[in-house]
Design an enzyme around this catalytic site. Structure first.
Site, PDB file in Angstrom:
ATOM      1  N   THR A   1       0.831  -1.211   0.000  1.00 53.20           N
ATOM      2  CA  THR A   1       0.000   0.000   0.000  1.00 53.20           C
ATOM      3  C   THR A   1       0.860   1.255   0.000  1.00 53.20           C
ATOM      4  O   THR A   1       0.611   2.204  -0.759  1.00 53.20           O
ATOM      5  CB  THR A   1      -0.914   0.007   1.239  1.00 53.20           C
ATOM      6  OG1 THR A   1      -1.676  -1.194   1.269  1.00 53.20           O
ATOM      7  CG2 THR A   1      -1.841   1.208   1.228  1.00 53.20           C
TER       8      THR A   1
ATOM      9  N   TYR B   1     -13.188  -4.188  -1.641  1.00 55.98           N
ATOM     10  CA  TYR B   1     -14.331  -3.655  -2.393  1.00 55.98           C
ATOM     11  C   TYR B   1     -15.481  -4.658  -2.528  1.00 55.98           C
ATOM     12  O   TYR B   1     -16.631  -4.330  -2.291  1.00 55.98           O
ATOM     13  CB  TYR B   1     -13.895  -3.165  -3.780  1.00 55.98           C
ATOM     14  CG  TYR B   1     -14.997  -2.468  -4.560  1.00 55.98           C
ATOM     15  CD1 TYR B   1     -15.378  -1.169  -4.226  1.00 55.98           C
ATOM     16  CD2 TYR B   1     -15.664  -3.099  -5.600  1.00 55.98           C
ATOM     17  CE1 TYR B   1     -16.393  -0.531  -4.907  1.00 55.98           C
ATOM     18  CE2 TYR B   1     -16.682  -2.465  -6.285  1.00 55.98           C
ATOM     19  CZ  TYR B   1     -17.047  -1.188  -5.939  1.00 55.98           C
ATOM     20  OH  TYR B   1     -18.063  -0.554  -6.617  1.00 55.98           O
TER      21      TYR B   1
ATOM     22  N   TYR C   1      -2.538 -10.537   4.443  1.00 55.11           N
ATOM     23  CA  TYR C   1      -2.553  -9.120   4.821  1.00 55.11           C
ATOM     24  C   TYR C   1      -3.989  -8.705   5.072  1.00 55.11           C
ATOM     25  O   TYR C   1      -4.798  -8.637   4.153  1.00 55.11           O
ATOM     26  CB  TYR C   1      -1.914  -8.288   3.698  1.00 55.11           C
ATOM     27  CG  TYR C   1      -1.840  -6.800   3.924  1.00 55.11           C
ATOM     28  CD1 TYR C   1      -1.999  -6.213   5.175  1.00 55.11           C
ATOM     29  CD2 TYR C   1      -1.593  -5.951   2.845  1.00 55.11           C
ATOM     30  CE1 TYR C   1      -1.921  -4.846   5.350  1.00 55.11           C
ATOM     31  CE2 TYR C   1      -1.505  -4.572   3.013  1.00 55.11           C
ATOM     32  CZ  TYR C   1      -1.677  -4.023   4.275  1.00 55.11           C
ATOM     33  OH  TYR C   1      -1.597  -2.662   4.444  1.00 55.11           O
TER      34      TYR C   1
ATOM     35  N   ARG D   1      -8.969  -0.392   4.819  1.00 54.12           N
ATOM     36  CA  ARG D   1      -8.839  -0.154   3.377  1.00 54.12           C
ATOM     37  C   ARG D   1      -9.712  -1.101   2.551  1.00 54.12           C
ATOM     38  O   ARG D   1     -10.175  -0.736   1.474  1.00 54.12           O
ATOM     39  CB  ARG D   1      -7.379  -0.306   2.943  1.00 54.12           C
ATOM     40  CG  ARG D   1      -6.479   0.814   3.447  1.00 54.12           C
ATOM     41  CD  ARG D   1      -5.075   0.696   2.892  1.00 54.12           C
ATOM     42  NE  ARG D   1      -4.210   1.777   3.345  1.00 54.12           N
ATOM     43  CZ  ARG D   1      -4.097   2.969   2.771  1.00 54.12           C
ATOM     44  NH1 ARG D   1      -4.807   3.231   1.690  1.00 54.12           N
ATOM     45  NH2 ARG D   1      -3.281   3.883   3.253  1.00 54.12           N
TER      46      ARG D   1
ATOM     47  N   LYS E   1       0.059 -10.311   8.194  1.00 57.00           N
ATOM     48  CA  LYS E   1       0.250  -8.914   8.562  1.00 57.00           C
ATOM     49  C   LYS E   1      -1.119  -8.405   8.963  1.00 57.00           C
ATOM     50  O   LYS E   1      -2.013  -8.225   8.124  1.00 57.00           O
ATOM     51  CB  LYS E   1       0.821  -8.101   7.394  1.00 57.00           C
ATOM     52  CG  LYS E   1       0.952  -6.612   7.710  1.00 57.00           C
ATOM     53  CD  LYS E   1       1.342  -5.792   6.489  1.00 57.00           C
ATOM     54  CE  LYS E   1       1.360  -4.303   6.818  1.00 57.00           C
ATOM     55  NZ  LYS E   1       1.650  -3.464   5.629  1.00 57.00           N
TER      56      LYS E   1
ATOM     57  N   ILE F   1       5.611  -5.003   9.843  1.00 56.52           N
ATOM     58  CA  ILE F   1       5.897  -4.418   8.530  1.00 56.52           C
ATOM     59  C   ILE F   1       5.502  -2.962   8.665  1.00 56.52           C
ATOM     60  O   ILE F   1       4.320  -2.630   8.758  1.00 56.52           O
ATOM     61  CB  ILE F   1       5.146  -5.127   7.396  1.00 56.52           C
ATOM     62  CG1 ILE F   1       5.665  -6.560   7.247  1.00 56.52           C
ATOM     63  CG2 ILE F   1       5.326  -4.358   6.082  1.00 56.52           C
ATOM     64  CD1 ILE F   1       4.931  -7.395   6.219  1.00 56.52           C
TER      65      ILE F   1
END
Length: 294
Positions: A46, A109, A135, A140, A164, A206
């Site tokens: 990202t 989405y 992840y 997001r 993550k 991370i």
């Protein structure tokens, strides 16, 4: 997978004023991290503005970073999306010979069910030639991968080695730490919670801010993993102001403003992101001065 214990950094993609990739700045950034304690590098996450980097540019980034890195640190590559077939196609067509693991974001989405998330990663795990770091970033993706789904995937696929977790949810972290398989890694994706998770048994982070302050940040994480809370929290408290600032407008505009102040790269971003405001840039310079980085 001990190579992913400690501090990984989600590299920015530096741009010139014309928004082409600034490879000289990228070389400075990679070498700066290699020489200052970072444990591994993450490409095209990202923070690397992966959604506005073309497929050709992504391959150029992989090749360039691998060359500069010269096998000094492990490399992780972001390969994810909300079209399972496209993710699989990217895995099958990308040269991954210099890559040590894949970081794959939970589908965004589309808002799949937990079973849809499981089946997405099952399909990826069955074809991936590299170990996979899941992840989860619900802020997001608008879809939270629940701990039970992560643990189910960890138990069912040997090549799914870590998650993550970036939900900024302490309870969810603790559920993962409590129920994970022995060798499965819980990696923080939240800079502000990274130390707490390391002290609770996590495998590190991370990080975004870590690439700008790798010596301090990686030392903090090592102390946390070693259970040295008092020493680690001293660094954490020092870093709190700058960590808060970089996320106050958007990521990666904030971290790019930090790296510009450190004269490593410029603060240019690609639309729809915009550069940090002058106020934020000035606040960042003040915070760096307080850290002795001016």
């Amino acid at each position: 997978m001990t190579k992913f214990i400690g501090t990984g950094v989600a590299l920015i993609t530096p741009f010139k004023a014309d928004l082409s990739i600034h490879f000289e700045a990228l070389e400075r950034l990679v070498e700066y991290n290699i020489n200052n304690g970072t444990d591994y590098l993450v490409i095209s996450g990202t923070t690397g503005e992966s959604v506005t980097v073309t497929a050709q540019e992504k391959q150029e980034l992989i090749s360039f970073i691998a060359k500069v890195n010269n096998k000094k640190l492990p490399l992780v590559l972001g390969v994810g999306g909300n079209n399972t077939t496209s993710v699989i196609n990217e895995l099958n067509t990308t040269d991954l010979s210099k890559i040590d693991a894949i970081l794959s974001v939970s589908p965004y989405y589309s808002k799949p069910t937990q079973e849809g998330i499981y089946q997405h990663f099952k399909a990826i795990a069955e074809v991936s030639p590299k170990p996979i770091i899941l992840y989860n970033v619900p802020g997001r993706t608008s879809s939270n991968m629940l701990p039970e789904t992560t643990i189910r995937l960890a138990n069912d696929f040997e090549n799914i080695i870590a998650v993550k977790e970036a939900g900024n949810n302490i309870h969810q972290y603790l559920e993962l730490l409590r129920n994970k398989p022995k060798d499965f890694l819980i990696i923080s994706g939240d800079d502000d919670l990274a130390l707490s998770i390391a002290l609770a048994g996590g495998s590190g982070v991370i990080s975004v801010i870590g690439q700008a302050l790798p010596k301090k940040f990686s030392e903090m994480i090592r102390l946390g993993i070693d259970g040295k809370a008092k020493e680690a929290y001293k660094i954490h408290f020092d870093l709190m102001p700058i960590t808060r600032l970089i996320f106050s407008e958007n990521n990666p505009a904030g971290i790019k403003a930090v790296l510009e102040a450190l004269e490593i790269s410029k603060s240019h971003v690609r639309l729809p992101l915009v550069e940090a405001t002058d106020k934020l840039k000035n606040d960042i310079k003040s915070a760096l001065k307080d850290l002795g980085k001016s």
